[in-house]
Write an enzyme that holds these catalytic residues in place. Structure first.
Site, mmCIF file in Angstrom:
data_model
loop_
_atom_site.group_PDB
_atom_site.id
_atom_site.type_symbol
_atom_site.label_atom_id
_atom_site.label_comp_id
_atom_site.label_asym_id
_atom_site.label_seq_id
_atom_site.Cartn_x
_atom_site.Cartn_y
_atom_site.Cartn_z
ATOM 1 N N SER A 115 56.966 49.723 29.035
ATOM 2 C CA SER A 115 57.033 48.537 28.187
ATOM 3 C C SER A 115 55.631 47.950 27.984
ATOM 4 C CB SER A 115 58.010 47.528 28.800
ATOM 5 O OG SER A 115 58.377 46.539 27.879
ATOM 6 N N LEU A 116 55.439 46.675 28.273
ATOM 7 C CA LEU A 116 54.115 46.059 28.154
ATOM 8 C C LEU A 116 53.076 46.833 28.950
ATOM 9 C CD1 LEU A 116 52.074 43.735 27.580
ATOM 10 C CD2 LEU A 116 53.135 42.495 29.495
#
Length: 335
Positions: A190-191
């Site tokens: 993700s991030l």
């Protein structure tokens, strides 16, 4: 084969000239044959995904994933204070230190890092400071009226020393000091995967990102000079599946969980190449946010009995086409 800027300091100077002077500096790049992850191998992807999952935990915690014993030597990053608001992950090393893997934590919606995670998400992956009719407040003041957003303002917002990209720059430089002869790989979910990819675009080290939002627009806003091969960075790999809305920029709209929770994850274009598992067609999955978790990616996608798809570049991808970007802050703003 990877492409790496010959001089990190020249790379940073090229960024500065591009931003402040509007000049495109000529950079020297090296094409290097280095040992990188075998992205065609299911076991390798599984191990990297598990290490990415471990960025969310400590070894004694129940959500720590078992990994191959050759990677079992690890050091935590940012975990010294469990309530600390910031960058977290782990550094994994082979027994001979020939390969070092920096695994970067993605977003959590609770706990000490939640606020900073959300800030980084909205700065990196929104079209304009998370401005939306369905989100209260913005993360920067770059909106310039009538679907316009100021480029200089966006760049300055992303260059804050407390943001994860800037922290990652310093951490990577520290790793090269500690392990000067090692190959460094960058991974995350993700991030965390997007930050790993941006660091890969900066230093030319291999990266593998799992279920990450599109980071190509952030790379432009950070003025990262592209390699001679263009935006297809040879060392950057994204892995995601079609039932996860986040890497496809589809967690939007007034009724989406992302918007309701205050996240404007609007970008879909990725650097490098992407390995895309078609879980919608092959498994009849619906597109829904619960499919985004690293647990789903590991157990139900990567470790499923099927072949690893071919990594291909994302062609003709456009982010934020409804917005205009330019130098507007000196003009009269009419909201």
């Amino acid at each position: 084969m990877i492409q790496r800027p010959r001089s990190p300091s020249a790379f940073q100077e090229a960024r500065r000239k591009s931003f402040y002077d509007g000049q495109s500096a000529v950079l020297d790049w090296d094409e290097l044959e280095i040992l990188g992850p075998n992205i065609t191998d299911k076991y390798t992807l599984s191990q990297l995904a598990r290490m990415s999952g471990n960025a969310y935990a400590l070894p004694e915690q129940s959500n720590w994933w078992d990994i191959d014993e050759k990677w079992n030597r690890s050091s935590p990053v940012g975990w010294e204070d469990p309530d600390m608001n910031g960058f977290r992950g782990h550094v994994f090393a082979t027994p001979d230190n020939s390969t070092i893997v920096l695994s970067i934590k993605g977003t959590t919606t609770y706990g000490g890092t939640a606020k900073q995670d959300k800030l980084n998400d909205n700065l990196l992956f929104s079209c304009c400071c998370s401005r939306s009719p369905w989100i209260f407040g913005t993360v920067c003041d770059c909106y310039s009226g009538k679907s316009r957003c100021d480029n200089t303002c966006l760049h300055e917002a992303l260059m804050d020393d407390n943001l994860f990209y800037s922290i990652g720059l310093n951490l990577y430089n520290n790793l090269t000091q500690i392990y000067p002869e090692s190959n460094i790989w960058l991974i995350g979910h993700s991030l965390g995967g997007a930050v790993a990819s941006l660091l890969s675009a900066t230093f030319g080290s291999p990266s593998v990102a799992f279920e990450s939002p599109g980071e190509a627009l952030a790379a432009k806003r950070l003025y990262l000079p592209p390699p001679p091969s263009g935006e297809v960075h040879p060392g950057i790999i994204h892995v995601y599946h079609t039932a996860d809305p986040i890497p496809q920029g589809a967690c939007t709209g007034p009724f989406s969980w992302c918007i309701q929770a205050g996240y404007a994850l609007e970008t879909q274009c990725h650097l490098g190449k992407s390995i895309v598992y078609d879980t919608v067609t092959e498994l009849k999955w619906r597109v829904e946010l619960r499919r985004h978790t690293i647990k789903t990616v590991i157990e139900e996608v990567i470790e499923r009995e099927w072949d690893v798809p071919e990594a291909t570049p994302e062609e003709e991808c456009i982010d934020c086409f409804k917005w205009e970007f330019g130098e507007y802050k000196n003009e009269t703003i009419s909201a």
